[in-house]
Design an enzyme around this catalytic site. Structure first.
Site: not given
Ligand code: NAD
Length: 499
Positions: A226, A281
């Site tokens: 995200s 995404c």
């Molecule tokens: P997320 O940001 O919650 O988590 C992603 C990763 O970050 C995980 O490994 C998680 O453990 C870690 N994380 C979570 N909170 C954190 C924090 N406070 N500090 C450090 N690390 C942390 O995302 P998600 O819910 O797993 O995935 C969905 C999101 O990913 C959506 O916003 C989607 O659009 C995005 N996404 C983007 C792409 C792209 O290529 N642009 C591709 C796939 C998904």
């Protein structure tokens, strides 16, 4: 209750921090496993082992490294059904969609088999008198990747395949929501011949991520997830002197022109909006029909299609269009945003709020929702919902429609449906979004092109996979060499004297 592990130095290693997260089966709502959440000491230890293993791997010639990946492709194909099943069980997506998740990762592994070609340097003969100049692409050392829940096979492979092909060691920190497939991938890579320690899977949450960002050995960090977390990781990683690329959230618009084939557009919207429960995404989350007449025709086509969507567990096989969302918290957030859409005045033309699935009452299922007459100021338009909710914003002209896509803070993907080449061409040229589809709703580039959004969907410059990945995972070293004339002038027959 299954206790999952880390994968370090070629073995499954139990967590020692004492902290765990629940891994759910989203279809039933049950906790099916516990995943260990690594502390900084566990992460640092994994990095030390990786750093010790990496020089020998970098010294293996690129062709031999590529052969490990060739074998890995075979093993992925051999275990495709097993991987897809494990993926669906933790993520919730349908089996064909889970196999697609593995497949789109596998295709990047195939691309990385071109490592010997991609890693060739440049050479200038006689750059000056007796001077040659050449450049080498050398591995960074230890790289790390932090991946999201929504593609637990594809995105880790997009990162570790090029990193390893380039001669790096890699620390993978998968999503704590669905960590089993990444562990299986590490086992398969070792079976394919990857030396121990080159791919380390360290499970965890923010604590492990912060340990990655602060670890002095790790040279580069890739992140997909995200936008707020992407921005945080980019800032802290760059401050600590690392090479960082972060891919964030999205709000992908699809423009439907009056001349579009409306059946084709409606079919495309249903697949791109609701496939994987909208947890992609590159999902289309905003439909922008141009003109009220187009909008009326589109909504008329969409409503029966959305109402007919079949929602269920992956175990129901091909009869299901999409499954549950990933957690109860994700479900609650989507329901909250749907309510905000109603409260702020959008028209809910397909209402999935009362959806119930007999026998799966505790699963995280959400019925399909379709909004019409949404406006730019509404939360359902501004926010990434990441659920089975399609929002329609009516535009009165093409300029207004392209303006919506351009003014939105996210710029991951977008699409236009039209039969007019000039409109399509103008859209592709002007829109400030990284990936554009023309009569293609989910324009995810293939492995040999690159993947990446613009605006708040990305922090950093190079894209994922394709030629950019070989740039991201290597450093260029340029050598200028001059060899003074010597032995080729012939032998010396008189006694050497100082002149
Ligand atoms: P997320 O940001 O919650 O988590 C992603 C990763 O970050 C995980 O490994 C998680 O453990 C870690 N994380 C979570 N909170 C954190 C924090 N406070 N500090 C450090 N690390 C942390 O995302 P998600 O819910 O797993 O995935 C969905 C999101 O990913 C959506 O916003 C989607 O659009 C995005 N996404 C983007 C792409 C792209 O290529 N642009 C591709 C796939 C998904």
């Amino acid at each position: 209750m299954q206790e999952l592990t880390h994968y370090i130095n070629g073995t499954h290693v139990k967590g020692t921090s004492g902290r765990f997260a629940d891994v759910f089966n989203p279809a039933t709502g049950e906790v099916q496993a516990k995943v260990p959440l690594a502390g900084a000491a566990e992460l640092d230890k994994a990095v030390e082992i990786a750093a010790a293993a990496q020089p020998a791997w970098a010294a293996v010639n690129p062709q031999r490294r590529a052969r490990v990946l060739m074998k890995f492709v075979d093993l992925l194909n051999r275990d495709m059904d097993k991987l897809a099943e494990a993926l669906s069980r933790e993520h919730g997506k349908t089996l064909p969609d889970a196999a697609g998740d593995v497949q789109r990762g596998l295709e990047v592994v195939e691309y990385c088999i071109a490592a010997p070609q991609m890693l060739k340097g440049e050479f200038t003969d006689s750059a000056g008198p007796g001077i040659d100049m050449y450049s080498m692409k050398q591995p960074l050392g230890v790289s790390a990747g932090i991946t999201p829940f929504n593609f637990p096979a594809m995105i880790p492979m997009w990162m570790f395949a090029p990193a390893i092909a380039c001669g790096n060691a890699f620390i993978l920190k998968p999503s704590e929501r669905d960590p089993s497939v990444p562990l299986m991938l590490a086992e398969l890579l070792e079976e394919a011949g990857l030396p121990k320690g080159i791919l380390q899977v360290v499970n965890g949450d923010k604590e492990a991520v912060d340990a990655i960002l602060d670890n002095e050995i790790i040279q580069s960090v890739g992140f997909v997830g995200s936008t707020p977390i992407a921005e945080y990781i980019y800032g802290r990683g760059c401050t600590n002197g690392k090479r960082v690329q972060c891919f964030g959230g999205a709000k992908n618009h699809m423009i439907i022109m009056p001349d579009a084939d409306m059946d084709q557009a409606a079919d495309a919207l249903v697949g791109a909006g609701y496939g994987a429960a909208g947890e992609r995404c590159m999902a289309i989350s905003v439909a922008v029909p141009v003109g009220d007449e187009t909008a009326d025709r589109l909504i008329e086509k969409l409503v029966p299609r959305v109402e007919a969507l079949k929602v269920g567990p992956y175990t129901s096989g091909k009869d299901v269009d999409y499954g549950p969302v990933v957690t109860a918290a994700a479900k609650a957030n989507i329901e909250r945003l749907v309510q905000s859409g109603i409260d702020q005045g959008a028209k809910l033309v397909v209402d999935g709020r009362n959806f119930k699935l007999q026998g799966y009452e505790d699963g995280f299922f959400i019925g399909a929702h379709l909004f019409d007459h949404a406006t730019k100021d509404m939360d359902i338009y501004k926010t990434e919902i990441f659920g089975p909710v399609l929002t329609t914003v009516r535009a009165q002209s093409y300029e207004e429609a392209i303006g919506l896509a351009m003014d939105h803070e996210y710029g991951n993907g977008t699409a236009i449906f039209t039969r007019d080449g000039d409109t399509a061409r103008d859209f592709a040229n002007r829109v400030n979004v990284g990936m554009v589809g023309i009569n293609v709703p989910i324009p995810v580039p293939l492995a040999y092109h690159t993947f990446g959004g613009w605006k708040k969907s990305v922090f950093g410059d190079l894209n994922q996979h394709g030629p950019d990945a070989f740039k991201f995972y290597t450093r260029t070293k340029t050598v200028t060499s001059r060899w003074p004339s010597g032995i080729k002038e012939g032998g010396e027959f008189s006694i050497p004297i100082m002149e």
